[in-house]
Write a protein that holds these residues in place. Sequence first.
Motif, PDB file in Angstrom:
ATOM      1  N   LEU A 101      30.499  10.175 -70.144  1.00  0.00           N
ATOM      2  CA  LEU A 101      30.506  10.072 -68.688  1.00  0.00           C
ATOM      3  C   LEU A 101      31.507   8.994 -68.295  1.00  0.00           C
ATOM      4  O   LEU A 101      31.514   7.914 -68.880  1.00  0.00           O
ATOM      5  N   VAL A 102      32.340   9.294 -67.309  1.00  0.00           N
ATOM      6  CA  VAL A 102      33.322   8.329 -66.817  1.00  0.00           C
ATOM      7  C   VAL A 102      33.057   8.101 -65.332  1.00  0.00           C
ATOM      8  O   VAL A 102      33.113   9.036 -64.529  1.00  0.00           O
ATOM      9  N   PHE A 103      32.772   6.857 -64.989  1.00  0.00           N
ATOM     10  CA  PHE A 103      32.489   6.473 -63.606  1.00  0.00           C
ATOM     11  C   PHE A 103      33.704   5.717 -63.073  1.00  0.00           C
ATOM     12  O   PHE A 103      33.989   4.609 -63.532  1.00  0.00           O
ATOM     13  N   MET A 104      34.413   6.309 -62.112  1.00  0.00           N
ATOM     14  CA  MET A 104      35.580   5.650 -61.533  1.00  0.00           C
ATOM     15  C   MET A 104      35.205   5.071 -60.178  1.00  0.00           C
ATOM     16  O   MET A 104      35.013   5.793 -59.207  1.00  0.00           O
ATOM     17  N   SER A 105      35.057   3.753 -60.152  1.00  0.00           N
ATOM     18  CA  SER A 105      34.674   3.044 -58.921  1.00  0.00           C
ATOM     19  C   SER A 105      33.526   3.768 -58.218  1.00  0.00           C
ATOM     20  O   SER A 105      33.608   4.121 -57.042  1.00  0.00           O
ATOM     21  N   CYS A 106      32.445   3.970 -58.951  1.00  0.00           N
ATOM     22  CA  CYS A 106      31.311   4.735 -58.440  1.00  0.00           C
ATOM     23  C   CYS A 106      30.268   3.842 -57.776  1.00  0.00           C
ATOM     24  O   CYS A 106      30.089   2.678 -58.161  1.00  0.00           O
ATOM     25  N   CYS A 107      29.579   4.410 -56.814  1.00  0.00           N
ATOM     26  CA  CYS A 107      28.459   3.738 -56.163  1.00  0.00           C
ATOM     27  C   CYS A 107      27.195   4.006 -56.971  1.00  0.00           C
ATOM     28  O   CYS A 107      26.773   5.166 -57.100  1.00  0.00           O
ATOM     29  N   ILE A 108      26.601   2.955 -57.514  1.00  0.00           N
ATOM     30  CA  ILE A 108      25.396   3.071 -58.353  1.00  0.00           C
ATOM     31  C   ILE A 108      24.317   2.171 -57.753  1.00  0.00           C
ATOM     32  O   ILE A 108      24.240   0.974 -58.061  1.00  0.00           O
ATOM     33  N   PRO A 109      23.471   2.721 -56.894  1.00  0.00           N
ATOM     34  CA  PRO A 109      22.387   1.893 -56.332  1.00  0.00           C
ATOM     35  C   PRO A 109      21.405   1.456 -57.426  1.00  0.00           C
ATOM     36  O   PRO A 109      21.349   2.049 -58.505  1.00  0.00           O
ATOM     37  N   GLU A 110      20.644   0.440 -57.136  1.00  0.00           N
ATOM     38  CA  GLU A 110      19.551   0.078 -58.033  1.00  0.00           C
ATOM     39  C   GLU A 110      18.585   1.251 -58.141  1.00  0.00           C
ATOM     40  O   GLU A 110      18.463   2.070 -57.224  1.00  0.00           O
ATOM     41  N   GLU A 111      17.898   1.343 -59.245  1.00  0.00           N
ATOM     42  CA  GLU A 111      16.918   2.410 -59.453  1.00  0.00           C
ATOM     43  C   GLU A 111      15.924   2.444 -58.298  1.00  0.00           C
ATOM     44  O   GLU A 111      15.344   1.418 -57.915  1.00  0.00           O
ATOM     45  N   GLY A 112      15.764   3.632 -57.700  1.00  0.00           N
ATOM     46  CA  GLY A 112      14.837   3.805 -56.598  1.00  0.00           C
ATOM     47  C   GLY A 112      15.381   3.440 -55.235  1.00  0.00           C
ATOM     48  O   GLY A 112      14.681   3.581 -54.231  1.00  0.00           O
ATOM     49  N   ARG A 113      16.637   2.961 -55.173  1.00  0.00           N
ATOM     50  CA  ARG A 113      17.264   2.623 -53.901  1.00  0.00           C
ATOM     51  C   ARG A 113      18.297   3.690 -53.531  1.00  0.00           C
ATOM     52  O   ARG A 113      18.553   4.618 -54.291  1.00  0.00           O
ATOM     53  N   SER A 114      18.921   3.536 -52.373  1.00  0.00           N
ATOM     54  CA  SER A 114      19.868   4.535 -51.877  1.00  0.00           C
ATOM     55  C   SER A 114      21.259   3.942 -51.731  1.00  0.00           C
ATOM     56  O   SER A 114      21.455   2.720 -51.841  1.00  0.00           O
ATOM     57  N   ILE A 115      22.217   4.822 -51.436  1.00  0.00           N
ATOM     58  CA  ILE A 115      23.592   4.367 -51.225  1.00  0.00           C
ATOM     59  C   ILE A 115      23.668   3.350 -50.100  1.00  0.00           C
ATOM     60  O   ILE A 115      24.312   2.305 -50.232  1.00  0.00           O
ATOM     61  N   ILE A 116      23.024   3.649 -48.984  1.00  0.00           N
ATOM     62  CA  ILE A 116      23.156   2.748 -47.835  1.00  0.00           C
ATOM     63  C   ILE A 116      22.520   1.389 -48.087  1.00  0.00           C
ATOM     64  O   ILE A 116      22.789   0.443 -47.364  1.00  0.00           O
ATOM     65  N   ASP A 195      40.551  -1.776 -54.776  1.00  0.00           N
ATOM     66  CA  ASP A 195      39.644  -0.934 -54.005  1.00  0.00           C
ATOM     67  C   ASP A 195      39.108  -1.681 -52.787  1.00  0.00           C
ATOM     68  O   ASP A 195      38.485  -2.735 -52.916  1.00  0.00           O
ATOM     69  N   ARG A 196      39.338  -1.135 -51.596  1.00  0.00           N
ATOM     70  CA  ARG A 196      38.822  -1.730 -50.370  1.00  0.00           C
ATOM     71  C   ARG A 196      37.491  -1.114 -49.951  1.00  0.00           C
ATOM     72  O   ARG A 196      36.783  -1.691 -49.132  1.00  0.00           O
ATOM     73  N   ALA A 197      37.162   0.053 -50.481  1.00  0.00           N
ATOM     74  CA  ALA A 197      35.883   0.681 -50.159  1.00  0.00           C
ATOM     75  C   ALA A 197      34.758   0.087 -50.994  1.00  0.00           C
ATOM     76  O   ALA A 197      33.677  -0.216 -50.478  1.00  0.00           O
ATOM     77  N   LEU A 198      34.995  -0.077 -52.295  1.00  0.00           N
ATOM     78  CA  LEU A 198      34.030  -0.668 -53.219  1.00  0.00           C
ATOM     79  C   LEU A 198      34.764  -1.768 -53.986  1.00  0.00           C
ATOM     80  O   LEU A 198      35.487  -1.491 -54.935  1.00  0.00           O
ATOM     81  N   SER A 199      34.587  -2.990 -53.562  1.00  0.00           N
ATOM     82  CA  SER A 199      35.335  -4.104 -54.126  1.00  0.00           C
ATOM     83  C   SER A 199      35.046  -4.264 -55.619  1.00  0.00           C
ATOM     84  O   SER A 199      34.000  -3.831 -56.112  1.00  0.00           O
ATOM     85  N   PRO A 200      35.948  -4.896 -56.366  1.00  0.00           N
ATOM     86  CA  PRO A 200      35.674  -5.160 -57.784  1.00  0.00           C
ATOM     87  C   PRO A 200      34.361  -5.909 -58.009  1.00  0.00           C
ATOM     88  O   PRO A 200      33.625  -5.608 -58.960  1.00  0.00           O
ATOM     89  N   ALA A 201      34.046  -6.852 -57.128  1.00  0.00           N
ATOM     90  CA  ALA A 201      32.773  -7.571 -57.270  1.00  0.00           C
ATOM     91  C   ALA A 201      31.594  -6.626 -57.107  1.00  0.00           C
ATOM     92  O   ALA A 201      30.604  -6.705 -57.848  1.00  0.00           O
ATOM     93  N   ARG A 202      31.671  -5.730 -56.138  1.00  0.00           N
ATOM     94  CA  ARG A 202      30.607  -4.750 -55.936  1.00  0.00           C
ATOM     95  C   ARG A 202      30.555  -3.782 -57.110  1.00  0.00           C
ATOM     96  O   ARG A 202      29.462  -3.411 -57.566  1.00  0.00           O
TER      97      ARG A 202
END
Length: 250
Positions: A101-116, A195-202
């Motif tokens: 699996l390759v995740f390229m600057s992906c949004c990964i919420p904590e388990e049980g949480r949502s994107i927002i 990345d301005r949408a998902l910063s490196p820190a995020r």
Amino acid sequence: MTTDGFVFVHGGQHDARCWQPTLDALQRLTDLPALAVNLPGRNGEPGNLGTLTIAQCAESVCRQIADHQLSGRLTLVGHSMAGISLPAIAALLGEQRLHSLVFMSCCIPEEGRSIIDSLDPPMSIISRLAARHLATMRPMPGLFAKWVFGNGMTAAQKRYLVQTLCREATSITSEAVSRRNMPACPRHWIMLEQDRALSPARQKSYIDNLGGVDSIESLNCCHDAMIAEPELVAATLVKLTAAPATNTPG
């Protein structure tokens, strides 16, 4: 052994067309099959954006893989909001069908949480308002999309980016995610440093949320690197999937 093929999953407000520059570049490097899928409700793929679920996304992708008769051990490549669908797709395919699996600057919420729950401004503000008031969200205004997704792109690439944006479901941005059924296989992360949408820190926090990441490749690219730097993305994928696939505990 190398992968037997690639499946590319797009992020929010995108469809399969965003991967075309990278598919073209990949074809110049390898003869392995590569499929860019459309999630339901966009670019002709059946589905209701107004009621879309992560499970429906995963089922649609697996059907498209079967329809295109992709066999062997596949590498799933996800971008941005595909971080919530890639684990579900992997769970349906099963460990024996997965090379990596390759995740390229992906949004990964904590388990049980949502994107927002897991975005930073301005994306968090936009997503939260849309989820509260809209069933679907229209494409971002062109100027903002170029700024947040396409910094560093050529003028032609920015035009392509804007032309291929599409409406997005708001239901899946507020859906709680679970990766408990995600099978064991190598996991790689492509860090996009500009990345301005998902910063490196995020992104680093998302890597922690995902866990079990075998390697991190840093690219000096904007959020839509598959359009801005397709040759670099393709070469990185070939590099990542040339190594033997050994299953990694989740």
